[in-house]
Design an enzyme around this catalytic site. Structure first.
Site, PDB file in Angstrom:
ATOM      1  N   PHE A 117       0.819  -1.217   0.000  1.00  9.65           N
ATOM      2  CA  PHE A 117       0.000   0.000   0.000  1.00  9.65           C
ATOM      3  C   PHE A 117       0.848   1.260   0.000  1.00  9.65           C
ATOM      4  CE2 PHE A 117       0.860   0.082   4.526  1.00  9.65           C
ATOM      5  CZ  PHE A 117       0.669   1.391   4.918  1.00  9.65           C
ATOM      6  N   LYS A 118       2.098   1.153   0.410  1.00  9.63           N
ATOM      7  CA  LYS A 118       2.974   2.326   0.443  1.00  9.63           C
ATOM      8  C   LYS A 118       3.182   2.928  -0.949  1.00  9.63           C
ATOM      9  CE  LYS A 118       3.680   1.610   4.861  1.00  9.63           C
ATOM     10  NZ  LYS A 118       4.937   1.361   5.498  1.00  9.63           N
ATOM     11  N   ASP A 119       3.007   2.108  -1.992  1.00 13.77           N
ATOM     12  CA  ASP A 119       3.155   2.628  -3.363  1.00 13.77           C
ATOM     13  C   ASP A 119       2.167   3.755  -3.647  1.00 13.77           C
ATOM     14  OD1 ASP A 119       5.214   0.867  -4.142  1.00 13.77           O
ATOM     15  OD2 ASP A 119       3.769  -0.692  -4.672  1.00 13.77           O
ATOM     16  N   MET A 122       3.977   6.778  -2.276  1.00  9.27           N
ATOM     17  CA  MET A 122       5.348   6.965  -2.748  1.00  9.27           C
ATOM     18  C   MET A 122       5.430   7.346  -4.220  1.00  9.27           C
ATOM     19  SD  MET A 122       7.481   6.801  -0.319  1.00  9.27           S
ATOM     20  CE  MET A 122       7.743   6.099   1.309  1.00  9.27           C
ATOM     21  N   THR A 150       7.814   0.285   3.420  1.00  9.42           N
ATOM     22  CA  THR A 150       8.102   1.673   3.073  1.00  9.42           C
ATOM     23  C   THR A 150       9.388   1.790   2.265  1.00  9.42           C
ATOM     24  OG1 THR A 150       6.962   2.585   4.998  1.00  9.42           O
ATOM     25  CG2 THR A 150       8.655   3.956   4.007  1.00  9.42           C
TER      26      THR A 150
END
Length: 482
Positions: A117-119, A122, A150
């Site tokens: 989910f960090k994409d 980011m 992350t």
């Protein structure tokens, strides 16, 4: 739109592009908008039509415009369009939402290049950084810490970008083999992986210590991509909006969200969306055995654990006992009293934490009419059973962190009486050992990750010492060009 620090009693204003590159405030606090923009019924109706006709990038641009007034609107639209593209994201919807079982949905946040989910934040952050650095003719050295996802999301978003180096701290031996391979397998001249002798909280403390050295930070142009950076949360607000839009038909329908969380960043974005007026009923905090946040919402006591007390679990990205973004919520809970916030998260946290149990404001945290938080805890046995049940009964394979979210969502389902969206954390392939324990089968490896475990590793081991990390950063800057 101005931004203020959670620890600045004078509320000194800052612009979006200044806090974008700086990350942590000079006083050690975290930035928040001076006021949250408010969503009207008309705006929600316009966004519903926009998402249906033009998709996620167009919706993202409209959300960004509410928070950014020092980048032209047309440029924000182009930035969002570059950040959220197919096939960089495997699904054209970017964040599809599917029904898991009656009343419980999955918000699929792991369609990006690193399957986490960090994409979602980011990829946008990479575009914003490159845009603003080019506009200023400057460079930046990003320093971050990761408990699992992350780091790879940041590195994949920043690799090859002009004017950017990335220094990412990881807790030595604490990530899964797949997570390590994703990060350490990158052989890019602007990417530096550091395995720190400690747990994630130690890595996070080193990042804060380096950032608190104002002279070093200035001279070496240190920036942040961890969720202490406001732009991360801003990007995450978008998928709360899109998920709400996808499962409602009218603007008066409420939805709850169950969010696996350790650092309080993902669910803090939901808190902000709720304060903006998005019709959210409950924000459900799902922790693993490192249950500092669950304890707070149950009792009012915030008791960060030591490194030795932080357990290594099968949902490792949540093995966190000092939640950085929690300060943002407490700042709001305390009616934005910066002096109390600074006391609680400065001296008091170092001395073992603080308690709001006897504070009349604490009841607002869990009041559905105020902040609407609920919480629950999940164990390894719970994760394994949830993964097994979802696979055998529902034909859905979920990762251990998402399983934590589902377990706690089921616990609260009868009490919320609204649909609950469980925010997915990562694809199961990143946690094959636990998946095999639960289901007796290995998770499918997407084609883009074939052979990743066989790549050569590029990582430097360092002691748990901020000065050693600063020396490594200075030396690397001298010896590389970006």
């Amino acid at each position: 739109m101005n931004y203020i620090s959670t620890r600045d009693a004078s509320s000194t204003p800052a612009t979006f592009t200044d806090i974008l590159l700086g990350g942590l405030a000079p006083d050690g606090g975290l930035y928040l908008p001076a006021e949250y923009p408010q969503l009207s019924d008309e705006t929600l109706s316009q966004w519903r039509k926009l998402l249906a006709e033009q998709g996620y990038p167009a919706l993202a641009a409209e959300v960004l415009k509410l928070f950014v007034d020092d980048i032209p609107a047309a440029d924000l639209e182009a930035i969002a369009a570059r950040a959220y593209t197919h096939p960089k994201f495997a699904d054209e919807q970017i964040v599809p939402v599917t029904e898991l079982e009656e009343g419980i949905f999955i918000g699929h946040l792991s369609e990006g290049p690193t399957a986490a989910f960090k994409d979602m934040a980011m990829q946008l952050l990479g575009e914003l950084f490159e845009y603003e650095l080019a506009r200023r003719g400057e460079t930046i050295n990003i320093l971050g810490a990761t408990s699992g996802d992350t780091g790879s999301s940041a590195e994949y978003a920043m690799r090859g970008r002009r004017g950017i180096r990335v220094f990412m701290l990881t807790p030595a031996g604490r990530m899964t083999p797949f997570q390590q391979a994703q990060m350490f397998g990158l052989d890019d001249p602007n990417i530096f992986n550091i395995a720190l002798d400690g747990v994630f909280d130690d890595c996070q403390d080193v990042v804060k210590a380096v950032s608190a050295d104002s002279a070093f930070k200035r001279d070496n142009r240190i920036g942040a991509v961890n969720s202490i950076n406001w732009a991360r949360l801003m990007a995450q607000i978008v998928y709360y909006v899109s998920s709400w839009l996808k499962i409602t038909e009218s603007n008066d329908q409420k939805v709850s969200f169950s969010v696996p969380t350790g650092n309080f960043g993902d669910i803090c974005a939901g808190h902000i969306a709720r304060q903006m007026g998005l019709p959210i009923d409950r924000l459900i905090v799902a922790t693993n055995e490192n249950d500092v946040l669950d304890e707070f919402f149950q009792t009012g006591d915030y008791r960060p654990r030591t490194s030795a007390e932080t357990q290594a679990t099968s949902s490792p990205s949540m093995d966190i006992s000092r939640a950085s973004n929690f300060e943002r919520f407490v700042f709001d809970l305390l009616a934005r009293d910066a002096e109390r916030t600074a006391q609680y998260f400065g001296i008091d946290v170092k001395q073992g934490g603080f308690s709001l149990a006897d504070d009349e404001l604490f009841s607002a945290a869990t009041d559905p009419e105020r902040y609407g938080f609920s919480s629950g805890r999940s164990t390894h046995a719970d994760r394994v059973e949830t993964i097994r049940d979802c696979w055998e009964r529902l034909g859905a394979m979920v990762d251990p962190h998402t399983a934590d979210g589902i377990k706690v969502a089921r616990q609260w389902a009868a009490q919320t009486q609204t649909p609950i969206v469980c925010l997915e954390t990562a694809l199961p392939v990143k946690f094959s050992e636990t998946i095999e324990e639960a289901t007796g089968t290995q998770p499918q490896v997407p084609e883009r990750f074939k052979g990743i475990l066989d790549t050569e590793r590029h990582v430097t081991s360092l002691p748990n010492d901020a000065e050693a990390v600063k020396a490594f950063i200075s030396d690397s800057i001298r010896n590389t060009e970006v």
